[in-house]
Design a protein around this motif. Structure first.
Motif, PDB file in Angstrom:
ATOM      1  N   ALA A  29    -125.391 -68.362 -19.082  1.00 58.16           N
ATOM      2  CA  ALA A  29    -124.413 -68.759 -18.072  1.00 58.16           C
ATOM      3  C   ALA A  29    -123.422 -69.778 -18.618  1.00 58.16           C
ATOM      4  O   ALA A  29    -122.262 -69.780 -18.246  1.00 58.16           O
ATOM      5  CB  ALA A  29    -125.137 -69.321 -16.851  1.00 58.16           C
ATOM      6  N   ASN A  73    -126.991 -66.142  -5.551  1.00 52.48           N
ATOM      7  CA  ASN A  73    -127.047 -64.677  -5.511  1.00 52.48           C
ATOM      8  C   ASN A  73    -125.977 -64.139  -4.592  1.00 52.48           C
ATOM      9  O   ASN A  73    -125.755 -64.688  -3.520  1.00 52.48           O
ATOM     10  CB  ASN A  73    -128.427 -64.235  -5.023  1.00 52.48           C
ATOM     11  N   GLY A 124    -125.353 -60.072  -8.158  1.00 53.65           N
ATOM     12  CA  GLY A 124    -125.101 -61.037  -9.229  1.00 53.65           C
ATOM     13  C   GLY A 124    -125.935 -62.271  -8.946  1.00 53.65           C
ATOM     14  O   GLY A 124    -125.979 -62.730  -7.809  1.00 53.65           O
ATOM     15  N   THR A 125    -126.574 -62.812  -9.965  1.00 58.31           N
ATOM     16  CA  THR A 125    -127.429 -63.984  -9.785  1.00 58.31           C
ATOM     17  C   THR A 125    -126.980 -65.100 -10.711  1.00 58.31           C
ATOM     18  O   THR A 125    -126.608 -64.840 -11.846  1.00 58.31           O
ATOM     19  CB  THR A 125    -128.882 -63.600 -10.110  1.00 58.31           C
ATOM     20  N   ASN A 126    -127.023 -66.330 -10.208  1.00 62.71           N
ATOM     21  CA  ASN A 126    -126.547 -67.490 -10.976  1.00 62.71           C
ATOM     22  C   ASN A 126    -125.121 -67.275 -11.428  1.00 62.71           C
ATOM     23  O   ASN A 126    -124.755 -67.575 -12.551  1.00 62.71           O
ATOM     24  CB  ASN A 126    -127.426 -67.737 -12.202  1.00 62.71           C
ATOM     25  N   VAL A 127    -124.309 -66.747 -10.536  1.00 61.25           N
ATOM     26  CA  VAL A 127    -122.974 -66.332 -10.937  1.00 61.25           C
ATOM     27  C   VAL A 127    -122.119 -67.515 -11.363  1.00 61.25           C
ATOM     28  O   VAL A 127    -121.490 -67.499 -12.411  1.00 61.25           O
ATOM     29  CB  VAL A 127    -122.309 -65.558  -9.786  1.00 61.25           C
ATOM     30  N   ARG A 170    -127.135 -65.708 -16.461  1.00 57.76           N
ATOM     31  CA  ARG A 170    -126.407 -65.100 -15.351  1.00 57.76           C
ATOM     32  C   ARG A 170    -126.742 -63.618 -15.413  1.00 57.76           C
ATOM     33  O   ARG A 170    -126.661 -63.002 -16.473  1.00 57.76           O
ATOM     34  CB  ARG A 170    -124.918 -65.330 -15.562  1.00 57.76           C
ATOM     35  N   PHE A 176    -126.383 -59.652 -13.827  1.00 57.87           N
ATOM     36  CA  PHE A 176    -125.744 -58.663 -12.951  1.00 57.87           C
ATOM     37  C   PHE A 176    -126.626 -57.436 -12.951  1.00 57.87           C
ATOM     38  O   PHE A 176    -126.985 -56.923 -14.008  1.00 57.87           O
ATOM     39  CB  PHE A 176    -124.347 -58.300 -13.457  1.00 57.87           C
TER      40      PHE A 176
END
Lengths: 1027, 494
Positions: free
Chosen positions: A285, A956, A982-985, A1017, A1019
């Motif tokens: 990230a 998220n 998407g996580t930890n975008v 990060r 997806f």
């Protein structure tokens, strides 16, 4: 009605309509019995009442019948049709029909879970058809509590519930991470971004100076971690926060309890198959901003000149150089497939699921792969006796990266990873990270685990249920590491290959016997629970190592391939046991006044005979204001409850044999012409056999509310927890000669704060939306740290092991403590006029003379910040429109600081963060960044290394589409959803490291970033379907 | 129906019965540590008594006792050596070198903690072994060893800190706050322990070969002689030293350089050493050599304790002891490697040759099998020479002094001529000088300078402010004063 159903009998909202009959079974298992018995009583009662009928003036009983439908016109079986004011009535059959004999002026009450209650006066009719409306709110929802379930409206404790659709949205291996930002009062910090890494969970602050982790209960089995769970298997998670809820767990409940219930099959239902799968990619990230080769050469030269040496590099020779972070990071895939089948007949039901999860780490040479199989069954031997089991089998396989992150941070950018001839570059004084990835990454861990429970419920004498439950957690784990011969530089080499093998096994067995009594009459509901439980835990580890294998092929990585003469081995074991008695009484009057009392007596093997047992009581009361008459006929307030609780709970998370005067072995000495290592043993440290329980006394007051028909709901709690008798090492003088400070129960900590939850949800035609906020404040204060302790220091950092954290009375646990910087000495004039430590020259940091005595020394240290946040929050939004759904979750903290210890720990010249480019090079060039040095005056514990750790993160965001039922029905598919996630975008934070979440470490020295595995990060795209 | 009820009742009853059965099991919650003994079942027999004594010897390899802080306050503090390593590394040792340390210094803390832990282990034996039913001769010997080691620990402590708390047995919790007693009383205590040891321990040659390394009567007498010397009790020192000399147990080893190699371990010259062995599995060694090892190429360690310019200049012309003591940049080692110190160490980077390891130990330099020499026969001869000179017997003094020089010149009659001066003052200077070059980098220098009353002058010449009335002793660790609630007082000037 409070029902002591088994934990498997919970009713929860599912996306599909619940099968009415099975729902009825779950909700009212006793009702059937009651009705059966009542069948025999109704006749004489009716006959009896006939007498009354003749006596009462002119009343006759008339037959009434009808059909009950739901809002879409379908018949509703299992609806209770009761004659108001009596206990007489019946239940609708499979076609939704009922029939009764009632008095002419009777009123019929129709109730069914999930639907609005309706009342219909007979009014001379003989056929009364009724349509029931679905309830929007979840007031009659059942919530899992310790050793049972309870109707939400009857709850007196602070319990937050998270449902499965919120749990399996995140692509993570550890299901506790789904709680981030969803539950007030709970802070979840990922220990590391490594695949398979666990989390640190804090419920309502840090309650003790020792282990502050909560208790986990999975289908009744008590555990210390739940990272083995397949998120798809989880039906709901309940977080128990206050004494009323946790006291039933007595000595284990002081840090809160998280109860997990796994998905069950249903009786009398068709087999249903579910498929969940996602695939995605992860990337780092955020990288740390380090200087390039040219700037490094410039700074390194300055460093040499600052200590009186000649510059080492010709700066113009260098350009960008190597970004070592790029050498060790990669984009990594993540995959997950889950298959489930559930269903049941009249006598039995099952839920079977298989899950495969594979996550490669964003740092090379790290990976986590897991296979889980779950089988949950229930079997009705008879109306009164039910057996069941919840079993899961887990296999995982993990590879850890070879400690390469710290080296990538430090390695000089002027070096290429490899030389033209292909060999690895000597990057002294730092190890070559690329070489480490090749040579030091041969490690593998395999784990085999079975977690589950078997239970038996026996109902007898109408109101009693006896339940016996056996829980198991069996683990076997083996690890292997192989290090080949290699030479990269004189400081990075291994002259002899070696193989290290280790394994450990755990056996954790729980046996609980509980007896439950439920009675309901008129306006009263009573539920009593009593029980005895015991738990036995055993762990043993075995390891061996050998050197000089004849080759390096993996087929030789076994101990027998190595030399006998230099072999080593080790074998240790430990165990503990607990025996407990528990009791709880619940009483509800008119659905309005609620009372709960619990008492638990625990004995633990961890304490000496003197103080083995502890007693933990609690009381709680609640008042459902909404049931009051004056609030009945309005549409604004739909729910209002006030509740308060007080209780005492204990913490036994200390080492297994704390306080025993153990003789330390293997204090060996060398004697003889042959230089033999001879065994030695002696007492090296003092012990305290009077150790006893840490005790937490907690009170909670709160209220729950609902407005506009449960469109706006929320909870507000104020709590205080005070933990006494915390085990702490009280320092004794070093001349006493003990190798450690004896541990006594001496410290005291207080946590208080506010938990707030707010939810708004509404539906406008086809468009539905919901917003939620959770926020918690924690005020942590140390009240006592034991006689003779002025302060406890922790958090070793830097070269000489400076301790950067301090715990004292009147402040929070483990605040950072050091010098405050106040600019830079620009010239000689500054040096002679501003107070200093002694060795400073121009370009060095000015540390503030806080006590004004003209000298800067240890007495000028001040509090620099705290790793404990002032506010922990999360908010989520969701939209639904015609099959499309959008969800976004945010979470964050505010008011906490992080200690950037990797910046301070410099044993030698290392690479520099780009903030060093602003360094002082002459009078007036900088007032914040000192001249370049390694260690020494500018590297004392100071706010130079303390950074703001507040952050908000878009945890998220997910967009999904569920295909309409109509089109699916043709394919025999019940539902099908496809989504992008998407996580930890994005993370908004001022912190300069990989991630502002720093987990792990002892509570006395936490929040130190020594070079963590970076956050990824992710997806991913996935589908979820059921047939 | 009735069957069902019976069945149910039976099941319930069984459950309750089993639960009740468990309740009455008191031992169920009694769990003992696995793989370890507790104090309740220790000190029961001969084997355990021996193991407890072995554990005291084990402590001699401890990091705080004979490694980092140890070389700091004895060599680095003196004019023999500078801190070494790269700037910024081990900053607390720079403060020791410059005499800018305070009561919070890491080395001060380390020595205090390490040595008192040794006293604790010795006291465990002295307190508990007498009650064991075992062979009386062995029992006396074991107690003698424990007392010898306790005296050793206290001797180092008293020279470092002066007045000390006197701990002669394991303390009870209500006794944890102790005051300091005067160093004269501490010295008396040390002398009692050493006298007992001298009377009850076997001589070096009387021990079986498998017990080599244990404390001997000769070692006890040697230390007792040194203890008297440090109190300026020259006659007692001389008498004891002569007893050891005439016992015939010890002899100067012919090859000076080899004393510090493997061949010289437990040689004829060795009076007392810390025995170590570098096991491949990684146990049995110490970090003594790693912290002083060459930093750079070849990479043998951290590079601390760098011999100073002053020491280089102290040797007489062509004294072979110089190369046997100091490694300079550009020197060629026996292996053929040329020494290249880490460039960050700056100019005049040097390393101790006596702590140098010719080969890499199997488990790395951090587990070195080189013994730590604590008392050599040469040291005893010099003590005898000094004591003889101070009691007005220069002839005897010269005899002992010249034995040292004879061995040092290694049959080359053109160097290191015998000393002949008999005037007490001049002879004293010659003996001091010989002590310096003979025992350089062996952790004797700083205490010698203080004892000889020359510290202020010597350091002033190097530009260091050594303050008389303060720097004769190091400060008591500040944490001790804080924890004892002020019962322990600080040394003057700190």
């Amino acid at each position: 009605m409070i029902s002591f159903g088994t934990l498997n009998d919970t009713i929860l909202r599912n996306k599909t309509k619940p099968n009415p009959i099975s729902q009825m079974e779950k909700l009212l298992p006793e009702k059937e019995n009651t009705w059966q018995l009542h069948k025999y009583l109704i006749l004489p009662l009716l006959l009896f009442s006939l007498l009354f009928v003749q006596e009462s003036f002119g009343q006759t009983s008339v037959p009434v019948q009808g059909t009950v439908l739901d809002s879409s016109g379908l018949p509703l079986p299992g609806v209770n049709v009761v004659i108001k004011g009596t206990a007489n009535g019946t239940v609708t059959d499979l076609d939704g029909k009922y029939s009764l004999e009632v008095a002419e002026d009777a009123v019929l009450v129709f109730t069914f879970v999930g639907f609005e209650t309706m009342e219909e006066p007979i009014g001379g009719r003989s056929t009364i058809d009724v349509t029931l409306e679905e309830e929007l709110g979840d007031l009659d929802e059942f919530v899992v509590v310790g050793y049972g379930i309870q109707r939400k409206s009857d709850l007196t404790g602070a319990i937050s519930s998270v449902k499965s659709e919120d749990i399996n949205r995140l692509p993570v291996s550890d299901v506790t991470q789904s709680l981030q930002g969803r539950v007030s009062g709970v802070q979840i910090v990922q220990n590391s971004g490594a695949p398979g890494a666990g989390s640190t969970v804090r419920i309502r602050g840090v309650g003790t100076l020792n282990n502050s982790s909560p208790l986990f209960v999975v289908d009744g089995m008590l555990l210390d971690d739940i990272d083995f769970l397949n998120p798809n298997d989880v039906e709901s998670m309940e977080v128990l926060k206050d004494a009323s809820a946790t006291a039933i767990y007595g000595s284990r409940g002081a840090n809160g309890v998280i109860i997990v219930s796994t998905k069950q099959g249903s009786f009398d239902s068709e087999t249903r198959i579910t498929v969940d799968a996602y695939t995605g990619v992860q990337q780092v990230a955020r990288k740390i901003d380090l200087v390039n080769a040219r700037d490094f050469a410039q700074l390194a030269n300055e460093l040499e000149q600052n200590v009186g040496n000649q510059p080492l590099y010709n700066v113009s020779n260098f350009g960008e150089g190597t970004d070592w972070q790029d050498e060790i990071f990669r984009n990594a895939p993540i995959n997950n497939v889950s298959l489930g089948a559930s269903g049941g007949s009249a006598k039995s039901n099952f839920n079977l699921s298989v899950n495969y999860f594979d996550q490669k780490g964003v740092v090379k040479e790290s990976e986590f792969e897991r296979l889980t199989v779950r089988l949950n069954n229930q079997y009705k031997l008879s109306e009164a006796v039910t057996f069941g089991n919840n079993l899961s089998f887990i296999y995982f396989n993990q590879q850890n990266e070879p400690g390469v992150i710290a080296n990538a941070y430090r390695a000089y950018p002027i070096f290429d990873p490899r030389q033209p001839d292909g060999s690895y570059t000597d990057t002294s004084p730092v190890g070559n990270p690329a070489a480490q990835l090749e040579y030091s990454s041969n490690n593998q861990t395999n784990s085999y685990r079975a977690v589950g429970n078997f239970f038996m419920d026996v109902k007898f004498l109408k109101n009693f249920t006896f339940r016996s439950n056996v829980g198991l957690d069996l683990t076997f784990q083996d690890s292997k590491t192989f290090t080949p011969v290699f030479f990269v530089s004189p400081t990075q080499l291994n002259p002899e290959n070696s193989v290290n093998v280790s394994n450990f096994r755990n056996r954790n067995i729980l046996w609980e016997n509980t007896l439950n009594y439920t009675k309901e009459w008129e306006n009263h509901r009573v539920n009593l629970l009593g029980g005895i439980t015991t738990q036995d835990f055993y762990t043993e580890s075995l390891g061996g190592a050998r050197r000089n294998l004849p080759g390096e092929d993996p087929s030789l990585w076994y101990l027998n391939a190595g030399e006998l003469t230099t072999q080593t081995n080790s074998n240790t074991a430990g165990d503990w046991a607990m025996l407990s008695y528990l009791f709880r009484a619940n009483y509800t009057y008119k659905n309005k006044f609620l009372f709960t009392g619990t008492f638990r007596r625990d004995g633990s093997s961890r304490f000496g005979k003197e103080n083995r047992y502890g007693n933990f009581p609690s009381v709680a009361i609640g008042y459902n204001l909404i049931e009051e008459a004056f609030l009945q006929d309005q549409s604004v307030l739909s729910n209002f409850k006030i509740r308060g609780s007080w209780g005492k709970i204990g913490n036994d998370k200390i080492s297994f044999y704390e306080g025993r005067p153990v003789v330390t072995g293997n204090e060996n000495a060398v004697f003889g012409v042959d230089e033999n290592l001879i065994y030695g043993a002696t007492l090296t440290r003092l012990a305290n056999p009077f150790i006893k329980w840490e005790e937490t006394v907690t009170s909670n007051i709160g209220f729950e509310f609902g407005f506009f028909d449960e469109k706006l709901t929320g909870e507000f709690d104020y709590y205080t927890r005070r933990t006494n008798d915390i085990l702490v090492g009280v320092p004794i003088p070093a001349y006493v000669g003990s190798a450690n400070n004896p541990i006594i129960n001496a410290a005291s900590v207080k946590n208080s704060g506010i938990d707030l939850t707010l939810n708004w949800r509404d539906q406008r035609g086809e468009f539905g939306y919901n917003f939620g906020i959770v926020a918690s404040t924690v005020n942590n204060e140390v009240l006592d740290i034991g006689d003779g302790n002025e302060a406890i220091f922790g958090g070793a950092v830097g070269i000489s092991g400076f301790l950067g954290s301090r715990t004292i009375v009147g402040q929070s646990i483990g605040h950072y403590y050091g010098y405050k910087t106040a600019g830079i000495f620009q010239n000689e004039a500054d040096l002679s006029s501003i107070p200093k430590r002694g060795p400073e020259v121009a370009g060095d940091l000015i540390y503030q003379d806080s006590n004004g005595d003209g000298v800067v020394n240890n007495n000028d240290r001040v509090i620099l910040g705290s790793p404990i946040p002032d506010l922990i929050f999360g908010f989520n939004v969701g939209f639904d429109y015609k099959g499309f759904d959008l969800r976004a979750d945010f979470n964050g903290t505010y008011g906490n600081e992080i200690y950037n210890s990797k910046k301070q720990t410099r044993f030698n010249t290392y690479n520099f963060e780009s903030t060093y480019l602003d360094r002082w090079t002459g009078a007036g060039t900088s007032n914040t960044e000192p001249r370049i040095t390694n260690g020494g005056h500018n590297y004392e514990v100071s706010d130079r290394f303390v950074e703001d750790g507040s952050f908000i993160r878009l945890r998220n965001i997910q967009v999904g589409y569920s295909f309409p039922e109509v089109s699916l029905n043709k394919l025999k598919i019940q539902n099908f959803r496809i989504y992008l996630s998407g996580t930890n975008v994005i993370t908004w934070t001022k912190y300069s490291g990989y991630t502002p979440e720093i987990g792990g470490g002892s509570v006395l020295g936490t929040g130190y970033d020594g070079g963590l595995y970076p956050l990824a990060r992710t997806f991913n795209v996935g589908i979820s379907a059921s047939f | 129906m009735k069957n069902k009820i019976n069945y149910k009742i039976a099941v319930v009853a069984l459950g309750i019965l089993m639960s009740v059965g468990l309740m009455s099991c008191e031992d169920y919650l009694d769990r003992a540590p696995k793989g370890e003994l507790t104090s309740g079942n220790f000190f029961q027999d001969e084997l355990q008594a021996t193991q407890a004594v072995n554990a005291i010897y084990s402590h001699l390899r401890n990091f705080n006792v004979h490694v980092f802080s140890y070389i700091g306050i004895t060599d680095i503090a003196s004019d023999d050596a500078d801190k070494g390593s790269v700037p910024g590394d081990g900053g607390f040792l720079q403060d020791i070198n410059d005499f800018t340390f305070d009561a919070n210094n890491t080395a001060i803390n380390g020595i205090w903690t390490g040595y008192f832990q040794g006293v604790f282990r010795a006291n465990q034996v002295i307190e508990n072994v007498p009650e064991i039913d075992m062979d009386e001769e062995l029992k006396t010997r074991l107690i003698g060893e424990a007392r010898f080691l306790r005296a050793y620990f206290y001797f180092f402590l008293v020279r470092t800190y002066g007045d000390l708390p006197l701990i002669e047995r394991p303390l009870n919790p209500d006794e944890y706050k102790q005051p300091r007693v005067s160093k004269d009383l501490i010295y008396e205590f040390i002398e009692e322990d050493l006298s007992f040891a001298a009377a009850n321990l076997p001589e070096k040659s009387e021990y079986p070969a498998s017990e080599l390394g244990r404390a001997t009567s000769g070692a006890a007498k040697s230390f007792l002689a040194k203890v008297h010397l440090f109190q300026n009790e020259y006659q007692e020192a001389l008498t004891l030293a002569q007893e050891v000399i005439s016992s015939g147990e010890y002899e100067l080893y012919p090859d000076y350089e080899e004393i510090f190699r493997k061949a010289g371990e437990h040689s004829s010259e060795s009076i007392f050493e810390v025995s170590t062995v570098a096991l491949e599995a990684g146990e049995g060694g110490s970090q003594f050599n790693e912290v002083q090892g060459i930093r750079g190429n070849p990479n043998n360690g951290w590079g601390f304790n760098g011999p100073s310019d002053d020491l280089m200049a102290a040797y007489e012309e062509n004294d072979p002891r110089l190369v046997a003591t100091i490694i300079n940049e550009g020197d060629t080692l026996p292996s053929g490697e040329v020494v290249m110190p880490d460039p960050n160490m700056g100019d005049s980077a040097r390393f101790s040759r006596k702590a140098w390891l010719p080969t890499r130990p199997p488990a790395g330099f951090g587990n070195s099998g080189a013994n730590i020499r604590l008392f050599r026969y040469a040291d005893l001869l010099l003590i005898a020479a000094e004591a003889a000179n101070e009691t007005g017997n220069p002839t005897l003094a010269l005899e002992y002094l010249n034995r040292i020089r004879e061995r040092a010149r290694q049959r080359d009659e053109s160097i290191l001529p015998d000393v002949t001066v008999t005037a007490q003052g001049e002879l004293r200077t010659a003996i001091y000088q010989e002590r310096r070059v003979e025992l350089a980098m062996e952790q004797h220098r700083y205490f010698d300078l203080v004892r000889q009353g020359r510290a202020q002058a010597v350091f002033a010449a190097l530009g260091i402010a050594w303050i008389p009335g303060k720097h004769e002793v190091y400060p008591v660790p500040q944490s001790e004063i804080d924890i004892s609630g002020g019962k322990i007082n600080q040394n003057p000037g700190y």
